[in-house]
Enzyme design. Structure first.
Site, PDB file in Angstrom:
ATOM      1  N   GLU A  59      -4.999   3.235 -11.693  1.00  0.00           N
ATOM      2  CA  GLU A  59      -6.305   2.791 -11.189  1.00  0.00           C
ATOM      3  C   GLU A  59      -6.800   3.705 -10.067  1.00  0.00           C
ATOM      4  O   GLU A  59      -7.986   4.002  -9.970  1.00  0.00           O
ATOM      5  CB  GLU A  59      -6.197   1.360 -10.643  1.00  0.00           C
ATOM      6  CG  GLU A  59      -6.051   0.320 -11.726  1.00  0.00           C
ATOM      7  CD  GLU A  59      -7.328   0.124 -12.535  1.00  0.00           C
ATOM      8  OE1 GLU A  59      -8.401   0.037 -11.928  1.00  0.00           O
ATOM      9  OE2 GLU A  59      -7.248   0.059 -13.768  1.00  0.00           O
TER      10      GLU A  59
ATOM     11  N   CYS B  34       1.648   8.064  -0.184  1.00  0.00           N
ATOM     12  CA  CYS B  34       1.571   8.119  -1.655  1.00  0.00           C
ATOM     13  C   CYS B  34       2.535   9.144  -2.263  1.00  0.00           C
ATOM     14  O   CYS B  34       2.475  10.331  -1.974  1.00  0.00           O
ATOM     15  CB  CYS B  34       0.148   8.457  -2.064  1.00  0.00           C
ATOM     16  SG  CYS B  34      -0.016   8.633  -3.841  1.00  0.00           S
TER      17      CYS B  34
HETATM   18  C1  HEM Z   1      -6.407   9.586  -6.296  1.00  0.00           C
HETATM   19  C2  HEM Z   1      -5.261   9.071  -6.589  1.00  0.00           C
HETATM   20  C3  HEM Z   1      -4.400   8.244  -5.662  1.00  0.00           C
HETATM   21  C4  HEM Z   1      -4.722   7.624  -4.467  1.00  0.00           C
HETATM   22  C5  HEM Z   1      -6.069   7.607  -3.743  1.00  0.00           C
HETATM   23  C6  HEM Z   1      -3.507   6.969  -4.005  1.00  0.00           C
HETATM   24  C7  HEM Z   1      -3.399   6.260  -2.826  1.00  0.00           C
HETATM   25  C8  HEM Z   1      -2.250   5.680  -2.355  1.00  0.00           C
HETATM   26  C9  HEM Z   1      -2.115   4.993  -1.104  1.00  0.00           C
HETATM   27  C10 HEM Z   1      -3.240   4.767  -0.091  1.00  0.00           C
HETATM   28  C11 HEM Z   1      -0.849   4.583  -0.985  1.00  0.00           C
HETATM   29  C12 HEM Z   1      -0.243   3.845   0.217  1.00  0.00           C
HETATM   30  C13 HEM Z   1      -0.508   2.363   0.124  1.00  0.00           C
HETATM   31  C14 HEM Z   1      -0.064   1.629   1.349  1.00  0.00           C
HETATM   32  O1  HEM Z   1       0.518   2.226   2.271  1.00  0.00           O
HETATM   33  O2  HEM Z   1      -0.291   0.413   1.413  1.00  0.00           O
HETATM   34  C15 HEM Z   1      -0.145   4.985  -2.187  1.00  0.00           C
HETATM   35  C16 HEM Z   1       1.184   4.719  -2.453  1.00  0.00           C
HETATM   36  C17 HEM Z   1       1.792   5.052  -3.640  1.00  0.00           C
HETATM   37  N1  HEM Z   1       1.290   5.827  -4.644  1.00  0.00           N
HETATM   38 FE1  HEM Z   1      -0.556   6.605  -4.737  1.00  0.00          FE
HETATM   39  N2  HEM Z   1      -2.507   7.207  -4.911  1.00  0.00           N
HETATM   40  C18 HEM Z   1      -2.998   7.984  -5.932  1.00  0.00           C
HETATM   41  C19 HEM Z   1      -2.310   8.462  -7.037  1.00  0.00           C
HETATM   42  C20 HEM Z   1      -0.993   8.195  -7.338  1.00  0.00           C
HETATM   43  C21 HEM Z   1      -0.264   8.719  -8.491  1.00  0.00           C
HETATM   44  C22 HEM Z   1      -0.857   9.671  -9.531  1.00  0.00           C
HETATM   45  C23 HEM Z   1       0.996   8.184  -8.430  1.00  0.00           C
HETATM   46  C24 HEM Z   1       2.169   8.361  -9.325  1.00  0.00           C
HETATM   47  C25 HEM Z   1       2.331   9.325 -10.181  1.00  0.00           C
HETATM   48  C26 HEM Z   1       1.053   7.348  -7.227  1.00  0.00           C
HETATM   49  C27 HEM Z   1       2.161   6.630  -6.820  1.00  0.00           C
HETATM   50  C28 HEM Z   1       2.257   5.936  -5.637  1.00  0.00           C
HETATM   51  C29 HEM Z   1       3.441   5.171  -5.248  1.00  0.00           C
HETATM   52  C30 HEM Z   1       4.725   5.020  -6.052  1.00  0.00           C
HETATM   53  C31 HEM Z   1       3.152   4.624  -3.993  1.00  0.00           C
HETATM   54  C32 HEM Z   1       4.058   3.743  -3.138  1.00  0.00           C
HETATM   55  C33 HEM Z   1       4.894   4.604  -2.247  1.00  0.00           C
HETATM   56  C34 HEM Z   1       5.772   3.747  -1.360  1.00  0.00           C
HETATM   57  O3  HEM Z   1       5.510   2.547  -1.175  1.00  0.00           O
HETATM   58  O4  HEM Z   1       6.725   4.302  -0.797  1.00  0.00           O
HETATM   59  N3  HEM Z   1      -0.164   7.399  -6.596  1.00  0.00           N
HETATM   60  N4  HEM Z   1      -1.021   5.668  -2.996  1.00  0.00           N
END
Ligand code: HEM
Length: 178
Positions: A13, A123
């Site tokens: 998403e 992320c």
């Molecule tokens: C434009 C694309 C993306 C945006 C804007 C985004 C944004 C974020 C943000 C803001 C967080 C932190 C949430 C928090 O601290 O509450 C996060 C965590 C995460 N994202 Fe993304 N993300 C993106 C794409 C992706 C993709 C492509 C993947 C995997 C291939 C991914 C996997 C994850 C995972 C696994 C976490 C959790 C990390 C943790 O809790 O240690 N994200 N993302």
């Protein structure tokens, strides 16, 4: 299974809607779209600008205060839930002197944002999201679709109301394939 589901949910998403938000922003700012068509090398910086200007993960997941803190004059008692308005952070303050953070500028050097979060939960997919999913997808779209325009007034678009994800439910466009 849990890890796979987490990667799919967190990675889908967020990426889909960043693309939608970026395309919508470009269609509303044709001069910026023109700049990116003429100078595709601007794309990596432009992706940071899209993340700053109108990111797809507008709020963080929940946190709980480990101790009493005061932030910007607001007391946050220990144990209370905190949600960070990540999307607002990119527009909080001028990025440079005499600069309007509400303005979309694909040439902006080093756009500052919190779009991928901060700290231990930063992320995991940020490099993939920046590179493959947004930079390559937008570059491919702009090079293969020479004419692209909104097919509905921007203010008639319906937005996802999830509280975390920011994006339109659908983005009607008119296009001609080159
Ligand atoms: C434009 C694309 C993306 C945006 C804007 C985004 C944004 C974020 C943000 C803001 C967080 C932190 C949430 C928090 O601290 O509450 C996060 C965590 C995460 N994202 Fe993304 N993300 C993106 C794409 C992706 C993709 C492509 C993947 C995997 C291939 C991914 C996997 C994850 C995972 C696994 C976490 C959790 C990390 C943790 O809790 O240690 N994200 N993302």
């Amino acid at each position: 299974m849990g890890t796979a589901m987490m990667l799919i949910v967190a990675g889908h998403e967020s990426s889909v809607n960043l693309l939608g938000d970026a395309v919508l922003a470009l269609l509303q700012h044709p001069e910026q779209l023109g700049l990116l068509r003429e100078r595709p090398e601007l794309m990596p910086g432009a992706v940071e600008e899209f993340l700053r200007h109108d990111t797809s993960v507008e709020r963080s997941t929940s946190r709980y205060a480990a101790e009493d803190v005061e932030l910007g004059g607001v007391p946050i008692p220990r144990g209370s839930m905190v949600v960070v308005a990540l999307g607002a952070a990119g527009r909080d303050a001028p990025q440079a002197e005499d600069d309007d953070p509400a303005v979309l500028d694909v040439t902006r050097p080093g756009a500052l944002h919190l779009a991928f979060g901060h700290g231990i939960h930063y992320c995991l997919g940020a490099p993939l999201a920046r590179l493959e999913k947004t930079s390559i997808a937008l570059r491919t779209l702009l090079s293969r679709v020479p004419e692209l325009e909104l097919a509905a007034p921007a203010d008639s678009l319906a937005w996802i109301g999830s509280g975390i994800i920011r994006g339109v439910l659908s983005l009607p466009v008119r296009y001609r394939v080159g």
